[in-house]
Design a protein around this motif. Structure first.
Motif, PDB file in Angstrom:
ATOM      1  N   LYS A  85      37.248  37.776  49.065  1.00 33.33           N
ATOM      2  CA  LYS A  85      36.113  38.640  48.742  1.00 33.33           C
ATOM      3  C   LYS A  85      34.833  37.860  48.499  1.00 33.33           C
ATOM      4  O   LYS A  85      33.764  38.444  48.333  1.00 33.33           O
ATOM      5  N   GLY A  86      34.923  36.530  48.474  1.00 29.38           N
ATOM      6  CA  GLY A  86      33.793  35.693  48.096  1.00 29.38           C
ATOM      7  C   GLY A  86      32.549  35.900  48.929  1.00 29.38           C
ATOM      8  O   GLY A  86      31.436  35.977  48.389  1.00 29.38           O
ATOM      9  N   ALA A  87      32.705  35.992  50.246  1.00 32.68           N
ATOM     10  CA  ALA A  87      31.540  36.103  51.132  1.00 32.68           C
ATOM     11  C   ALA A  87      30.756  37.389  50.869  1.00 32.68           C
ATOM     12  O   ALA A  87      29.516  37.374  50.812  1.00 32.68           O
ATOM     13  N   LYS A  88      31.476  38.509  50.693  1.00 29.08           N
ATOM     14  CA  LYS A  88      30.797  39.784  50.458  1.00 29.08           C
ATOM     15  C   LYS A  88      30.107  39.800  49.097  1.00 29.08           C
ATOM     16  O   LYS A  88      28.991  40.319  48.968  1.00 29.08           O
ATOM     17  N   ILE A  89      30.768  39.240  48.092  1.00 33.59           N
ATOM     18  CA  ILE A  89      30.165  39.214  46.750  1.00 33.59           C
ATOM     19  C   ILE A  89      28.937  38.313  46.746  1.00 33.59           C
ATOM     20  O   ILE A  89      27.903  38.642  46.152  1.00 33.59           O
ATOM     21  N   ARG A  90      29.027  37.175  47.426  1.00 33.03           N
ATOM     22  CA  ARG A  90      27.868  36.281  47.531  1.00 33.03           C
ATOM     23  C   ARG A  90      26.694  37.001  48.193  1.00 33.03           C
ATOM     24  O   ARG A  90      25.556  36.929  47.711  1.00 33.03           O
ATOM     25  N   GLN A  91      26.962  37.672  49.296  1.00 30.53           N
ATOM     26  CA  GLN A  91      25.909  38.389  50.004  1.00 30.53           C
ATOM     27  C   GLN A  91      25.271  39.454  49.114  1.00 30.53           C
ATOM     28  O   GLN A  91      24.050  39.643  49.121  1.00 30.53           O
ATOM     29  N   TRP A  92      26.107  40.131  48.342  1.00 28.91           N
ATOM     30  CA  TRP A  92      25.606  41.198  47.462  1.00 28.91           C
ATOM     31  C   TRP A  92      24.649  40.640  46.411  1.00 28.91           C
ATOM     32  O   TRP A  92      23.547  41.161  46.240  1.00 28.91           O
ATOM     33  N   VAL A  93      25.036  39.583  45.711  1.00 30.43           N
ATOM     34  CA  VAL A  93      24.200  39.074  44.624  1.00 30.43           C
ATOM     35  C   VAL A  93      22.952  38.379  45.155  1.00 30.43           C
ATOM     36  O   VAL A  93      21.878  38.449  44.538  1.00 30.43           O
ATOM     37  N   LEU A 141      21.177  45.306  29.898  1.00 33.14           N
ATOM     38  CA  LEU A 141      20.906  46.733  30.100  1.00 33.14           C
ATOM     39  C   LEU A 141      22.198  47.489  30.400  1.00 33.14           C
ATOM     40  O   LEU A 141      22.456  48.554  29.828  1.00 33.14           O
ATOM     41  N   ALA A 142      23.012  46.935  31.294  1.00 32.86           N
ATOM     42  CA  ALA A 142      24.269  47.603  31.653  1.00 32.86           C
ATOM     43  C   ALA A 142      25.201  47.718  30.461  1.00 32.86           C
ATOM     44  O   ALA A 142      25.834  48.754  30.233  1.00 32.86           O
ATOM     45  N   MET A 191      23.125  43.050  40.331  1.00 34.65           N
ATOM     46  CA  MET A 191      23.914  42.718  39.155  1.00 34.65           C
ATOM     47  C   MET A 191      24.040  43.917  38.219  1.00 34.65           C
ATOM     48  O   MET A 191      25.090  44.137  37.617  1.00 34.65           O
ATOM     49  N   LEU A 192      22.982  44.709  38.131  1.00 33.43           N
ATOM     50  CA  LEU A 192      23.003  45.887  37.264  1.00 33.43           C
ATOM     51  C   LEU A 192      24.044  46.893  37.742  1.00 33.43           C
ATOM     52  O   LEU A 192      24.852  47.391  36.951  1.00 33.43           O
ATOM     53  N   VAL A 193      24.048  47.168  39.038  1.00 36.74           N
ATOM     54  CA  VAL A 193      25.013  48.111  39.593  1.00 36.74           C
ATOM     55  C   VAL A 193      26.438  47.581  39.426  1.00 36.74           C
ATOM     56  O   VAL A 193      27.344  48.316  39.024  1.00 36.74           O
ATOM     57  N   ALA A 194      26.637  46.292  39.719  1.00 37.62           N
ATOM     58  CA  ALA A 194      27.981  45.704  39.577  1.00 37.62           C
ATOM     59  C   ALA A 194      28.481  45.808  38.144  1.00 37.62           C
ATOM     60  O   ALA A 194      29.659  46.079  37.892  1.00 37.62           O
ATOM     61  N   ALA A 195      27.579  45.602  37.184  1.00 35.86           N
ATOM     62  CA  ALA A 195      27.962  45.652  35.772  1.00 35.86           C
ATOM     63  C   ALA A 195      28.253  47.072  35.306  1.00 35.86           C
ATOM     64  O   ALA A 195      28.975  47.267  34.323  1.00 35.86           O
ATOM     65  N   LEU A 196      27.709  48.061  35.996  1.00 34.17           N
ATOM     66  CA  LEU A 196      27.918  49.453  35.605  1.00 34.17           C
ATOM     67  C   LEU A 196      29.135  50.081  36.269  1.00 34.17           C
ATOM     68  O   LEU A 196      29.606  51.133  35.829  1.00 34.17           O
ATOM     69  N   ILE A 211      24.375  55.056  37.224  1.00 34.67           N
ATOM     70  CA  ILE A 211      23.748  54.229  38.255  1.00 34.67           C
ATOM     71  C   ILE A 211      22.579  54.969  38.899  1.00 34.67           C
ATOM     72  O   ILE A 211      21.522  54.375  39.162  1.00 34.67           O
ATOM     73  N   MET A 212      22.736  56.267  39.128  1.00 30.00           N
ATOM     74  CA  MET A 212      21.650  57.050  39.705  1.00 30.00           C
ATOM     75  C   MET A 212      20.429  57.071  38.787  1.00 30.00           C
ATOM     76  O   MET A 212      19.293  56.876  39.233  1.00 30.00           O
ATOM     77  N   LEU A 213      20.673  57.294  37.484  1.00 29.05           N
ATOM     78  CA  LEU A 213      19.567  57.320  36.527  1.00 29.05           C
ATOM     79  C   LEU A 213      18.873  55.964  36.441  1.00 29.05           C
ATOM     80  O   LEU A 213      17.637  55.881  36.399  1.00 29.05           O
TER      81      LEU A 213
END
Length: 213
Positions: free
Chosen positions: A102-110, A153-154, A118-123, A189-191
């Motif tokens: 999963k490393g490549a996708k997580i790297r791309q995301w961050v 915030l999360a 990071m906010l969405v991932a933490a929520l 997440i929407m809010l």
């Protein structure tokens, strides 16, 4: 009421020495909640224990719920910051060894999304492997301020929401969260996304006005 004596509240897979840590933390109140949250977000894992302890303390002393939620938020945020620096020191090889395919996708995301990523991932609710995102943030140099702000915030949203539900629903707060975790996460997440978009728009407008003067 002693939190640790509530046997059904403790996950069955929590081993003996972790139960001792939970017992010690449970007797400390707010500082214990800070300790468990810090450890859970950094070098150890205490599945749902910080949530359970927050609920237990908030039910016992509802007027102190904001303090308990703040301690959980602070402990978790600082624990994530510690893990961030450990990952930064360990480097990319450590990241890929821990995270795997999963490393490549997580790297791309961050790298692509920064603060909002990071906010969405933490929520996102469990079983999202959030520590993998923290490791990626440290290794691939997400700015520390953006990282810390997103986590704080999360965690504030999470723990104050749990505290509120504990005061309102008592011991049924965690089952309620478990049954509605996806819907609750989606709404939060929407809010947050709407608030973030509005703040960016207002900042952009201010910059346009300032540049026109």
């Amino acid at each position: 009421m002693d939190f640790v004596q509530e046997e059904p509240a403790l996950p069955a897979n929590l081993n003996g020495w972790k139960q001792k840590i939970v017992a010690f933390a449970g007797g400390l109140g707010a500082p214990g909640l800070f300790l468990i949250s810090f450890l859970d977000s950094s070098v150890l894992t205490f599945p749902v224990i910080n949530d359970l302890l927050l609920i237990e303390l908030s039910v016992q002393r509802s007027t102190r719920m904001p303090l308990y939620a703040a301690m959980a938020m602070l402990g978790s945020t600082l624990g994530c910051v510690l893990l961030y620096f450990l990952a930064k020191k360990g480097g990319e090889a450590l990241f890929h060894r821990k995270v795997g395919p999963k490393g490549a996708k997580i790297r791309q995301w961050v790298e692509k999304n920064g603060f909002p990523g990071m906010l969405v991932a933490a929520l996102l609710p469990p079983p999202t492997p959030f520590k993998f995102f923290v490791l990626a943030a440290g290794v691939f140099e997400v700015p520390l301020f953006s990282f810390t702000a997103a986590i704080a915030l999360a965690r504030a949203v999470r723990y104050f929401a749990i505290g509120y539900l504990a005061v309102r629903y008592g011991s049924q707060a965690l089952p309620f969260l478990g049954q509605h975790k996806v819907a609750i996460a989606a709404v939060v997440i929407m809010l947050v996304a709407v608030s973030f978009a509005i703040s960016r728009f207002m900042l952009r407008e201010e910059q346009i006005i300032a540049s026109g003067k």
